[in-house]
Enzyme design. Structure first.
Site, PDB file in Angstrom:
ATOM      1  N   SER A 182      22.118  16.242 -43.766  1.00  0.00           N
ATOM      2  CA  SER A 182      21.485  16.563 -42.507  1.00  0.00           C
ATOM      3  C   SER A 182      19.955  16.960 -43.213  1.00  0.00           C
ATOM      4  CB  SER A 182      21.895  18.164 -42.147  1.00  0.00           C
ATOM      5  OG  SER A 182      20.881  18.953 -41.631  1.00  0.00           O
ATOM      6  N   HIS A 232      21.917  12.728 -40.662  1.00  0.00           N
ATOM      7  CA  HIS A 232      22.282  13.483 -39.539  1.00  0.00           C
ATOM      8  C   HIS A 232      21.013  14.026 -39.113  1.00  0.00           C
ATOM      9  CE1 HIS A 232      24.768  16.277 -37.095  1.00  0.00           C
ATOM     10  NE2 HIS A 232      24.026  17.337 -37.596  1.00  0.00           N
ATOM     11  N   ASP A 247      19.209  16.904 -37.041  1.00  0.00           N
ATOM     12  CA  ASP A 247      19.290  18.177 -36.163  1.00  0.00           C
ATOM     13  C   ASP A 247      18.182  18.521 -35.222  1.00  0.00           C
ATOM     14  OD1 ASP A 247      21.861  19.295 -36.916  1.00  0.00           O
ATOM     15  OD2 ASP A 247      21.105  19.491 -38.779  1.00  0.00           O
ATOM     16  N   MET A 280      16.512  21.108 -32.705  1.00  0.00           N
ATOM     17  CA  MET A 280      16.876  22.488 -32.117  1.00  0.00           C
ATOM     18  C   MET A 280      15.320  22.773 -31.427  1.00  0.00           C
ATOM     19  SD  MET A 280      18.143  24.396 -35.320  1.00  0.00           S
ATOM     20  CE  MET A 280      19.349  23.722 -36.509  1.00  0.00           C
ATOM     21  N   HIS A 287      21.938  15.204 -33.393  1.00  0.00           N
ATOM     22  CA  HIS A 287      22.812  16.298 -32.861  1.00  0.00           C
ATOM     23  C   HIS A 287      21.797  17.136 -32.096  1.00  0.00           C
ATOM     24  CE1 HIS A 287      24.846  20.613 -34.077  1.00  0.00           C
ATOM     25  NE2 HIS A 287      24.947  19.893 -32.984  1.00  0.00           N
ATOM     26  N   MET A 315      20.749  20.060 -30.111  1.00  0.00           N
ATOM     27  CA  MET A 315      21.046  21.535 -30.094  1.00  0.00           C
ATOM     28  C   MET A 315      19.768  21.957 -28.861  1.00  0.00           C
ATOM     29  SD  MET A 315      22.157  22.715 -33.549  1.00  0.00           S
ATOM     30  CE  MET A 315      21.109  21.070 -34.379  1.00  0.00           C
ATOM     31  N   MET A 361      31.442  22.116 -35.106  1.00  0.00           N
ATOM     32  CA  MET A 361      30.708  23.159 -35.711  1.00  0.00           C
ATOM     33  C   MET A 361      31.568  23.959 -36.494  1.00  0.00           C
ATOM     34  SD  MET A 361      27.726  22.053 -34.980  1.00  0.00           S
ATOM     35  CE  MET A 361      26.856  23.300 -35.757  1.00  0.00           C
ATOM     36  N   ASP A 413      30.542  20.039 -38.986  1.00  0.00           N
ATOM     37  CA  ASP A 413      29.096  20.089 -39.448  1.00  0.00           C
ATOM     38  C   ASP A 413      28.687  21.685 -39.868  1.00  0.00           C
ATOM     39  OD1 ASP A 413      26.392  20.437 -39.501  1.00  0.00           O
ATOM     40  OD2 ASP A 413      25.959  19.680 -37.437  1.00  0.00           O
TER      41      ASP A 413
HETATM   42  C1  DX5 Z   1      23.295  23.778 -38.165  1.00  0.00           C
HETATM   43  C2  DX5 Z   1      22.993  22.225 -38.028  1.00  0.00           C
HETATM   44  C3  DX5 Z   1      23.670  21.690 -39.356  1.00  0.00           C
HETATM   45  C4  DX5 Z   1      23.105  22.113 -40.629  1.00  0.00           C
HETATM   46  C5  DX5 Z   1      23.806  21.906 -41.826  1.00  0.00           C
HETATM   47  O1  DX5 Z   1      22.948  23.988 -36.663  1.00  0.00           O
HETATM   48  O2  DX5 Z   1      24.020  21.614 -37.064  1.00  0.00           O
HETATM   49  O3  DX5 Z   1      23.628  20.380 -39.418  1.00  0.00           O
HETATM   50  O4  DX5 Z   1      21.920  21.616 -40.974  1.00  0.00           O
HETATM   51  O5  DX5 Z   1      23.340  22.543 -42.875  1.00  0.00           O
HETATM   52  P1  DX5 Z   1      24.407  23.139 -44.239  1.00  0.00           P
HETATM   53  O6  DX5 Z   1      24.924  21.760 -44.624  1.00  0.00           O
HETATM   54  O7  DX5 Z   1      23.527  23.621 -45.021  1.00  0.00           O
HETATM   55  O8  DX5 Z   1      25.358  24.097 -43.537  1.00  0.00           O
HETATM   56 ZN    ZN Z   2      23.913  19.409 -36.985  1.00  0.00          ZN
END
Ligand code: DX5
Ligand code: ZN
Length: 227
Positions: free
Chosen positions: A9, A34, A36, A38, A68, A70, A139, A177
């Site tokens: 990620s 990956h 992310d 947000m 991903h 969010m 998750m 994840d």
């Molecule tokens: C959280 C993200 C994850 C996050 C994982 O909302 O979707 O992808 O980056 O990070 P670690 O591996 O540090 O838990």
């Molecule tokens: Zn993620």
């Protein structure tokens, strides 16, 4: 079960050197990136959007990019990510009005749809969608931040989804994840995951290749008896 993939990620990467960081983890043995996204609305944090995905493609990244989302709403941003070079686009069913329509939209734009389940979200959303998905993402932390602790009930949930996927006749990746580390990845693989997101465990380590290698060793060990 599909060949295991490690999905670093980039949330935990050095954003000032993102291209180099992505190259480094791919060279170190990762199979997919990956990504992310947000929005400070669906989750209380703000990260990166389509221009960064496009910049990675222009920089020369050829590996699959696993977006991903969010964000709420979802549909507005799907075509932008498809145009920016996303491979997988996964979204949270609570964040869209019409789950089936969003899955179709992702497919129509040439990407592979995935559905994401928060730790407390029941699996009912899979009842009428699994046949249309390329990925189920569970998750194992509440979404919004890297570096959180793995929530153990995700193991039970993984096993349930593994059964459902094995019961249908098409390949669907089962991704986990949040809080994935070298020391818990064997149990996670044993529970049925085949795609492992790891942010802080990889980007927080000194030697990316060593960490990813150790993860693969643990995943392989999951095929044998539990110790
Ligand atoms: C959280 C993200 C994850 C996050 C994982 O909302 O979707 O992808 O980056 O990070 P670690 O591996 O540090 O838990
Ligand atoms: Zn993620």
């Amino acid at each position: 079960m599909q060949t295991p993939w490690i999905a670093p990620s980039i949330l935990s990467a050095d954003f000032a050197r993102l291209g180099e960081e992505v190259d480094a983890v791919l060279k170190a043995g990762a199979q997919v990136i990956h990504f992310d996204v947000m929005d400070n609305h669906y989750v209380p944090n703000l990260t990166i959007g389509p221009p960064i995905c496009e910049a990675l493609r222009k920089y020369g990244v050829e590996a699959p990019i696993d977006v991903h989302l969010m964000v709420r709403p979802v549909d507005r941003i799907v075509p932008d990510f498809a145009a920016a070079g996303a491979t997988f686009i996964s979204f949270h069913p609570e964040a869209t009005e019409h789950v089936d329509r969003t899955i179709e939209l992702i497919r129509e734009h040439g990407c592979k749809p995935g559905l994401v389940f928060n730790p407390a979200t029941p699996l009912d959303y899979l009842d009428y969608t699994l046949e249309k998905l390329d990925m189920v993402l569970l998750m194992s932390v509440n979404p919004g931040f890297g570096g959180q602790k793995f929530i153990p009930s995700a193991l039970r949930k993984l096993a349930e989804v593994r059964k459902r996927i094995d019961a249908i006749d098409r390949p669907v990746r089962l991704e986990i994840d949040g809080g994935v580390k070298v020391d818990n990845i064997q149990a996670i693989a044993r529970a049925g995951a085949d795609t492992f997101v790891a942010g802080s465990a990889i980007f927080g380590s000194k030697d990316y290749a060593k960490t990813i290698r150790e993860m693969h060793v643990q995943i392989e060990a999951a095929k044998g008896p539990a110790k």
